[in-house]
Design a protein around this motif. Structure first.
Motif, mmCIF file in Angstrom:
data_model
loop_
_atom_site.group_PDB
_atom_site.id
_atom_site.type_symbol
_atom_site.label_atom_id
_atom_site.label_comp_id
_atom_site.label_asym_id
_atom_site.label_seq_id
_atom_site.Cartn_x
_atom_site.Cartn_y
_atom_site.Cartn_z
ATOM 1 N N HIS A 1 37.780 38.516 49.389
ATOM 2 C CA HIS A 1 38.609 39.294 48.692
ATOM 3 C C HIS A 1 39.435 38.554 47.584
ATOM 4 N N LYS B 1 42.046 49.411 46.707
ATOM 5 C CA LYS B 1 43.463 49.493 46.622
ATOM 6 C C LYS B 1 43.966 49.754 47.954
ATOM 7 N N LEU B 2 44.755 48.803 48.347
ATOM 8 C CA LEU B 2 45.335 48.411 49.764
ATOM 9 C C LEU B 2 46.524 49.572 49.961
ATOM 10 N N ASN C 1 49.304 49.155 50.609
ATOM 11 C CA ASN C 1 50.703 48.753 49.999
ATOM 12 C C ASN C 1 50.466 48.880 48.490
ATOM 13 N N GLU D 1 48.646 47.220 46.479
ATOM 14 C CA GLU D 1 47.992 45.914 45.843
ATOM 15 C C GLU D 1 46.213 46.284 45.800
ATOM 16 N N ARG E 1 42.560 44.426 45.527
ATOM 17 C CA ARG E 1 41.720 43.114 45.835
ATOM 18 C C ARG E 1 40.318 43.708 45.353
#
Length: 62
Positions: free
Chosen positions: A7, A38-39, A41, A43, A45
């Protein structure tokens, strides 16, 4: 030989493609960027496999 990361961060992707971060966000807004994750948190990847598929689709026949 080091194994490529599965990733990528936006910074890593931009570095690899030699494009500005703003270019990536422009592509993303136009839905022309590689698929993103979209994580929780917030962020983002990019899977290496999604990047490779996206690059393959960008190829033009000579």
């Amino acid at each position: 030989m080091a194994t490529p990361r599965r990733h990528l961060t936006i910074a890593e992707l931009c570095d690899e493609l030699a494009v500005a971060r703003s270019t990536f966000y422009e592509w993303r807004a136009k839905r022309r960027a590689p698929r993103c994750i979209k994580l929780p948190n917030g962020e983002i990847r990019i899977r290496r496999t999604d990047l490779e598929t996206w690059l393959d689709n960008c190829e033009e026949a000579a």
